[in-house]
Design an enzyme around this catalytic site. Sequence first.
Site, PDB file in Angstrom:
ATOM      1  CD  GLN A 121     -22.127   2.245 -18.857  1.00  0.00           C
ATOM      2  OE1 GLN A 121     -22.384   1.435 -19.724  1.00  0.00           O
ATOM      3  NE2 GLN A 121     -22.135   3.541 -19.077  1.00  0.00           N
ATOM      4  CD  GLU A 160     -29.501   4.314 -21.386  1.00  0.00           C
ATOM      5  OE1 GLU A 160     -28.563   3.713 -20.831  1.00  0.00           O
ATOM      6  OE2 GLU A 160     -29.348   5.352 -22.034  1.00  0.00           O
ATOM      7  CG  HIS A 187     -27.274  -0.902 -17.403  1.00  0.00           C
ATOM      8  ND1 HIS A 187     -28.576  -0.660 -17.029  1.00  0.00           N
ATOM      9  CD2 HIS A 187     -27.206  -0.725 -18.742  1.00  0.00           C
ATOM     10  CE1 HIS A 187     -29.272  -0.350 -18.126  1.00  0.00           C
ATOM     11  NE2 HIS A 187     -28.476  -0.389 -19.164  1.00  0.00           N
ATOM     12  NE  ARG A 203     -26.458   2.524 -20.357  1.00  0.00           N
ATOM     13  CZ  ARG A 203     -26.198   1.576 -21.242  1.00  0.00           C
ATOM     14  NH1 ARG A 203     -25.024   0.983 -21.232  1.00  0.00           N
ATOM     15  NH2 ARG A 203     -27.090   1.219 -22.121  1.00  0.00           N
ATOM     16  CG  HIS A 225     -23.736  -2.828 -18.523  1.00  0.00           C
ATOM     17  ND1 HIS A 225     -24.409  -3.957 -18.919  1.00  0.00           N
ATOM     18  CD2 HIS A 225     -23.845  -1.938 -19.553  1.00  0.00           C
ATOM     19  CE1 HIS A 225     -24.917  -3.755 -20.140  1.00  0.00           C
ATOM     20  NE2 HIS A 225     -24.577  -2.549 -20.547  1.00  0.00           N
ATOM     21  CG  PHE A 270     -30.762   4.535 -25.657  1.00  0.00           C
ATOM     22  CD1 PHE A 270     -31.950   3.848 -25.794  1.00  0.00           C
ATOM     23  CD2 PHE A 270     -29.620   3.815 -25.304  1.00  0.00           C
ATOM     24  CE1 PHE A 270     -32.012   2.472 -25.589  1.00  0.00           C
ATOM     25  CE2 PHE A 270     -29.674   2.438 -25.097  1.00  0.00           C
ATOM     26  CZ  PHE A 270     -30.856   1.773 -25.242  1.00  0.00           C
ATOM     27  CG  LEU A 295     -29.189  -5.005 -19.754  1.00  0.00           C
ATOM     28  CD1 LEU A 295     -28.644  -3.857 -18.930  1.00  0.00           C
ATOM     29  CD2 LEU A 295     -28.424  -5.136 -21.051  1.00  0.00           C
ATOM     30  NE  ARG A 332     -20.989   0.791 -23.361  1.00  0.00           N
ATOM     31  CZ  ARG A 332     -22.262   0.425 -23.509  1.00  0.00           C
ATOM     32  NH1 ARG A 332     -23.003   0.975 -24.447  1.00  0.00           N
ATOM     33  NH2 ARG A 332     -22.795  -0.465 -22.702  1.00  0.00           N
TER      34      ARG A 332
END
Lengths: 586, 113, 231, 127
Positions: free
Chosen positions: A240, A255, A242, A286, A353, A119, A252, A397
């Site tokens: 955040q 990721e 995304h 991100r 996000h 990730f 969404l 994050r």
Amino acid sequence: MTLARRKFDTLVIGAGGGGLRAALQLAQADAKVAVVSKVFPTRSHTVAAQGGINAALANVLPDNWHWHMYDTIKGSDYLGDQDAIEYMCRAASNLVVELEHAGVPFSRLENGNIYQRPFGGQSQDFGGKQAARTCAAADRTGHAILHTLYQQNIRAKTHFFDEYFAIDLIKDEEGVILGALVMSIETGEPLLIEAKTTLLATGGAGQLFRTNTNAHINTGDGLAMALRAGIPLQDMEFFQFHPTGIAGKGMLISEAARGEGGYLTNKNGERFMERYAPNAKDLASRDVVSRAIFIEVQEGRGCGPSGDYVNLNINHLGEEVLNKRLPAICDSIRTFLRVDPAKDPVPIYPTAHYTMGGIPTNRQGQVVVPIEHGEEPIPGLYAVGECACVSVHGANRLGGNSLLDIVVFGRAAGNDIIGYLREHRYHRPINESDVEQAMAHLTRWDRKGDGISVAGLRGELQAIMEKYCGVFRTEEILQQGLEKVLEIEQRLDDVVLYDHSKIFNTARIEAFELENLVDIALATVKSALSRQESRGAHSRVDYPERDDKHWLKHSLFYKQDRRMAYKPVRLKPLTVDTFPPKERVY
Amino acid sequence: MSWRAQGLRTWLLQRLTAIYMALYLLLALLVLYSHPVTGFTAWHDLFHQPVINIATIFMFASIFYHAWVGVRDILVDYVQPQPLRFMILTLVSILLLALMLWVVFLMFGVLQG
Amino acid sequence: MRFLIYRYHPEKDQKPYMQAFELDGLDKNKMLRDALLLIKKQDESFTFRHSCGEGVCGSDALNINGTNGLACITPLSSLKEPVEVRPLPGMPVIRDLVVDMAQFYKHYREVKPYLVVTDPEPEVEFKQSPEERSKLDGLYECILCGCCTTACPSFWWNPEKFRGPAALLQAYRFLADSRDQAHDKRLEELDGPYRMFRCHTIMNCVNVCPKGLNPTEAIHNIKRMMMKDVV
Amino acid sequence: MITNTRRPKFLNLFKIHLPVTGVTSFAHRVSGALLFVSLPFWVYLFSLSLHNEASFKLALGYLTSPWTRLVLLILLWSILHHLFAGIRFLLLDIHLGHSLKSARRSAWLVNFTGAILFVVLALWWLL
């Protein structure tokens, strides 16, 4: 009319992963726990989390929690509190195993161990090669975890108040939180839930922005309840975006799509992330990837007729990998874009996000407020999950850390509450004037006459936030944004409901949600305007550099007189050495 | 055939009787095709053979059991008042048992005659 | 586009009725949920549940032109006009399109939808091979929207006794889990004429499931397990 | 303000779409019920046919009278559909054709074959 009352040891507001994990801990310890949720628990937004949950199990590649800790701190752009981050990363493996024992259907490796995928922002050996730390149940990890936690709560006989909306916290003169006034959506009747401890687990406020990955219900109700109770919100400028939301719609795309080998291209077919993050490329943090996409589009290298998106390529992965590892997002892509992800690239664009900021807490989940030197917990009040700011995510994050956050701190809060309950055996008397104030808030929407509609103003607010508080920010734009949000706040007084019925009146619920959103919008814009540096998700064009000398500190926004305050970042971990701030490159 | 029959047993017997009936039907068609029945004597002689005679008794038993399960399913769905449902089911059971007795006596008669 | 919407307001109406709405210039690429939100803008009192908007939370299950489905993943272009929208069949209507799901959730709880392990737990994860894990595919993805159970005629006639496809799918999800140790008890609890054996392979459940799951197959798998235990 | 405590239910079967698999299943039930109702008649007829020469003729006579022809036609379809749908259910029981696609296809096949065979047999018998 007499107000109905119920008494519990603990009141949990919100039935997502954080609330349910805490409730489970409490129910298993035989505490009398009530979970209030405005939707049936499995409809909470944890259900939509896709990619996975981070833990240094080292099932696929070498790993340990120190590296996870380093990555998280670096990802947070050094704004995360290192004690809390250490606590989380150390607990991760045990908690993932615990979830597995509870029944979460994790995907598996050939040897029968939990499957882990790479990730964004993950590295081995403190910034070395890519790590694979994200434990996944295909691309439905949140669904799997939420359902399992709900199921275990059924087993533990947790008391659920499904489809109850929380209006306000109740506190006494000494500032002890004594429960909350809630309302049954089905009957429209208020109910006072008295509790020795109250846990806020109401999730984030993605509905601040027009295009977001969040559910309709993510209106940050707990954040606003805290603000109204005089508690500041921490680090609200960090929101955040995304990188990979479905272009123009916002759903969404996990990721995990890039973790499994997907990559981004611009209109020239160029893998542009190589320019922005030479090592991590598409698996940079991100904030980095979102900014890169934004710049590509801004500089005219976007795809499509209007050049307003970039492409996510997963078609080279092959049907088998797509079906096995990314089935749900492939479904989503087919449904919403009518694109076959096995053949064609997927149009994506950054989308609102995750709320990094929130109600300030310590690593036991206690809500803390600053006092003269340091801070002290508010007795009886806890917060976990996206509505809380521990802060483990700091300014940005990492993917896979939010599911971890909710189970780690849900459990920690549960444990701390058990201790609190042991020392506080009796309910304190309820402060009736506070109840009356909350009731007044409830009845405010009984007002009749002509005025603005709830849905209209919500739409305006979302558009303003998107335009004036997006990925890139400047003093000028934020100032305009602040004025516009203040204007919305004024106009909130002119909003009226046309439907004053009691039974399942969702219009009334949305009115409460709008009030909450306005409070949070104000906190967000004001905090963003105040922070004169660029850090993590907060990118100031006029202050492009991170400024550790002046701004390595948490911001706090108070609703009363809209005051900003600051508190230091806890740079000292629990047992290891501090990771000192250094330049952040991927 | 208890009223509170276990789900699996009833379900399984319904299937087994179905298979038996289908096979019987298939064989019956084959037999009738290869040995066309010309009149009463041929017809009677056919059922005089012990194998066919016994098989036919089982055929009817299967039909009646299968029908009983089917009727019970229908009653459970569409007749909600318990006493009424019970009454109808009792009547149906009596009817089917009577038919079964009739068939048994008939077939024993053919076997002996 | 023309819409006919089931309306019932318990504080005003004695009986439900259908109300017509007309939405001009609607983008047919949008989903039914978008249209319903526009209708709610016209008439604030119109009530329906919805949340995630992408088919994972299971809130907006409705009867759309006679077939159950999720409004948020039903494209308007797939619908014949006038689009008739009603609440899930056979469920008590609280208001407009909002139904009382209590009975549905009760059946879910009754199948004990949680992993039961009696042996001491290992320090690490239970081992489960990819093959064993793949048995859970098509089961764990259920979002409890209720489309299947409320499309099942057997459930309409015996809502109190028949578990319904959704609960039975969950029952099998745990029977199929190599980690679960309540196998015998689960099967025992599903026997009898009502709880599971009301299923007559009508397959309406499979027809409507928005996640493409197959409760009928799960039910047959349970029966097969029962048979194996008997033989 | 009136508040209805008795909640309505939407269960208008004419407004709920019945998929083809449901049609097959429902027809299976209807044909089964018809066959059940005809059982005493069949047993009586069977008994007649095995009694003596005269009653055998009588039984045959019953089968060819115009009134019973109509009843027999209905029962002919019932048997055909019940048989084919039953075979389909048995196959499903042993896990053949479980996917939605094949279940739909087999349902169509059952309904169609039942009907076609019925027409063919009926014409052959009547003409």
